[in-house]
Design an enzyme around this catalytic site. Structure first.
Site, PDB file in Angstrom:
ATOM      1  N   GLU A 264       1.123  -1.086   0.336  1.00 51.37           N
ATOM      2  CA  GLU A 264      -0.275   0.299  -0.034  1.00 51.37           C
ATOM      3  C   GLU A 264       1.198   1.239   0.149  1.00 51.37           C
ATOM      4  O   GLU A 264       2.140   1.197   0.986  1.00 51.37           O
ATOM      5  CB  GLU A 264      -0.907   0.109   1.607  1.00 51.37           C
ATOM      6  CG  GLU A 264      -1.844   1.102   1.124  1.00 51.37           C
ATOM      7  CD  GLU A 264      -2.537   1.220   2.628  1.00 51.37           C
ATOM      8  OE1 GLU A 264      -3.931   1.448   2.526  1.00 51.37           O
ATOM      9  OE2 GLU A 264      -2.120   1.000   3.551  1.00 51.37           O
ATOM     10  N   LYS A 339      -9.942   0.778  -1.347  1.00 53.72           N
ATOM     11  CA  LYS A 339     -10.491   0.430   0.314  1.00 53.72           C
ATOM     12  C   LYS A 339     -12.072   0.643   0.204  1.00 53.72           C
ATOM     13  O   LYS A 339     -12.147   2.232  -0.133  1.00 53.72           O
ATOM     14  CB  LYS A 339      -8.961   1.592   0.567  1.00 53.72           C
ATOM     15  CG  LYS A 339      -9.317   0.780   2.295  1.00 53.72           C
ATOM     16  CD  LYS A 339      -7.871   1.855   2.478  1.00 53.72           C
ATOM     17  CE  LYS A 339      -7.281   1.604   3.687  1.00 53.72           C
ATOM     18  NZ  LYS A 339      -5.814   1.773   4.232  1.00 53.72           N
ATOM     19  N   CYS A 373      -5.036  -3.309   3.203  1.00 55.85           N
ATOM     20  CA  CYS A 373      -4.263  -3.177   4.821  1.00 55.85           C
ATOM     21  C   CYS A 373      -6.319  -2.713   5.736  1.00 55.85           C
ATOM     22  O   CYS A 373      -6.536  -3.995   6.049  1.00 55.85           O
ATOM     23  CB  CYS A 373      -4.576  -1.515   5.233  1.00 55.85           C
ATOM     24  SG  CYS A 373      -3.339  -1.684   6.534  1.00 55.85           S
TER      25      CYS A 373
END
Length: 506
Positions: A264, A339, A373
């Site tokens: 990321e 995300k 993440c």
């Protein structure tokens, strides 16, 4: 047991016919047609010798199993025994068929209880796998059903046998050997009074079956992953970042990796030039490079014949800032992932917004999913991907401290167990003093597996050295997942109580 010197599994021959007749007439003397004629048995041996086996104890026949191969698409689910055997001519046998059909299995009474039947079932399962057939089917007698026929339908009877409320020696044995009831057959075996001529159509699925492919290169089952643990450092321009990215793609490609996984915000060092603008504006300036990264990673995927998970980078759409990445495939196509959950820091400092798009990606190595993440810490997302067939979950991450990393690691391991999949995580390491909000990085990239006998006991396939720039090349076997789904010590996906809860996208 004291008199048993040798138990052997052998292929049957014509010389075994007389012994087969003797065994069957003792058990099925109440049936009009209690055994196989010499002509029927010889025809069966001629058509499919590999499917006819016996168990001999001290040289004498103690049991046997007979089978044929059929094209099940040509059959009716409500077939009878005579129909499946072609009225005992076995004209229904098809060398190019897709299903192994069991037409008889028998164990001599004095040897029952020695699990000889299990040996015969296991032979059939191994034969089915060897011949690459979809599965096994047969009509199973219900010898105790006559006692309950006046008050239970066959379906109700089978349900009570499954619930251990009724004992049926045949059905219980079949269920304990990984067979399941596909349907009830009416008028299956003529003259079977004990079963009232009903039978349960039993089935076993070959989890190793692969549909014959006309493509020159069938889908691989052993997949090689190349994880890139990227060290952040000052870069003068985007060309230097892309040069470093190509170096890593080249490196993992040289090891014939199928995937390259970047972390990321690996390109965050480019924000150093815009530090004077403040964090929120600096990352928006970084977003202007994203179309270039998308185009260049696609070029690298084609050039180095590898699928690339590009980590993540900012993208500005209608003045809204998102955290996105791309699956750049080696066939030239590119798809975007986004995300969904942003941390409070990402929102306050950068003004990032969470996306509402979630999907799996079809690749030449099967279905994959990508969660960036923080998204890996929400089990609902990976469960939705698993329900759609995901086999490998990629998690590009960026964590500053070890406790932050531990959340990603522990959650990633949990995702591997609960979704019966592989999870690969890759992060950035090093210090970046020239970029606000990106001062320190901590990472230990890894590949996690479910925890069962076919996998590492601790569920860790491989992991990198912490906080060191390096690549990690790891092989994962999709067939092991297939086996786990069906016959694992626990089967998390199959055992979900979907009758009381569900997880779905709105």
């Amino acid at each position: 047991m004291d008199t048993i010197d040798k138990i052997e599994l052998t292929y049957l021959s014509l010389e075994d016919h007389a012994n087969i007749v003797a065994l069957m007439e003792d058990e099925y003397r109440h049936l009009d047609d209690s055994s196989w004629t010499y002509q029927e048995f010889s025809t069966l041996l001629k058509k499919f010798p590999k499917g006819q086996v016996g168990i001999k104890i001290n040289g004498s026949l103690a049991g046997f199993a007979l089978s044929i191969v059929v094209d099940y698409s040509k059959l009716d689910d409500s077939h009878t025994y005579k129909e499946i055997t072609g009225n005992y001519t076995f004209d229904t046998h098809d060398d190019d068929g897709d299903t192994l059909y069991g037409i008889d299995i028998f164990i001599r009474k004095k040897y029952r209880g020695l699990r000889l039947g299990r040996r015969l079932y296991e032979f059939r399962q191994e034969l089915c796998e060897e011949l690459n057939l979809k599965g096994i089917m047969f009509g199973g007698r219900l010898p105790n059903y006559k006692k309950y026929a006046d008050r239970l339908t066959p379906r109700e009877y089978i349900a009570k046998v499954k619930a251990k409320e009724i004992h049926d020696p045949v059905l219980n044995f079949q269920l304990s050997n990984d067979f399941y009831v596909k349907r009830v057959l009416r008028n299956y075996l003529e003259g079977d009074v004990d079963s009232c001529e009903y039978a349960s159509l039993m089935a076993w699925d070959n989890i190793y079956y692969s549909k014959p492919s006309k493509k020159p290169m069938p889908q691989k089952t052993v997949i090689r992953l190349g994880l890139i643990q990227w060290q952040v450092r000052p870069f003068k321009n985007i060309e230097e970042v892309l040069e470093q990215a190509e170096y890593f793609v080249d490196a993992v490609s040289n090891y014939r990796s199928d995937f390259a996984l970047f972390p990321e915000f690996f390109n965050a060092p480019l924000m150093a030039t815009f530090n004077h603008l403040g964090e929120a504006q600096a990352i928006r300036e970084l977003a202007k490079f994203t179309p270039i990264f998308e185009k260049e990673f696609s070029r690298l995927a084609i050039t180095y014949n590898i699928n690339i998970i590009t980590g993540s980078m900012p993208e500005l759409i209608d003045n809204n800032l998102y955290n996105v990445g791309f699956v750049a495939k080696r066939d030239g196509t590119v798809e975007k992932y986004e995300k969904i959950h942003v941390t409070s820091d990402e929102q306050k400092v950068w003004g990032l917004k969470g996306s509402n798009k979630l999907k799996t990606f079809n690749t030449d190595c099967g279905k994959i999913g990508v969660l960036i993440c923080y998204d890996s810490e929400f089990p609902e997302l990976s469960r939705i991907l698993a329900q759609d067939g995901m086999k490998i979950l990629f998690v590009p991450f960026l964590t500053d401290t070890q406790n932050c990393y531990s959340r990603v690691k522990i959650c990633a391991q949990a995702r591997a167990v609960e979704n019966e999949c592989y999870v690969a995580i890759a992060g950035c390491v090093g210090n970046l003093p020239q970029v606000e909000n990106m001062d320190i990085q901590y990472a230990q990239s890894a590949v996690f597996t479910p925890c069962d006998f076919a996998f590492p006991p601790d569920g860790i396939k491989a992991q990198s050295t912490p906080n060191t720039e390096m690549i990690l090349v790891v092989d994962v076997d999709l067939e092991l997942l297939n086996e786990l789904h069906n016959v694992g010590s626990v089967t998390n996906l199959k055992d979900r109580r979907t009758d009381i809860y569900e997880i779905r996208l709105k």
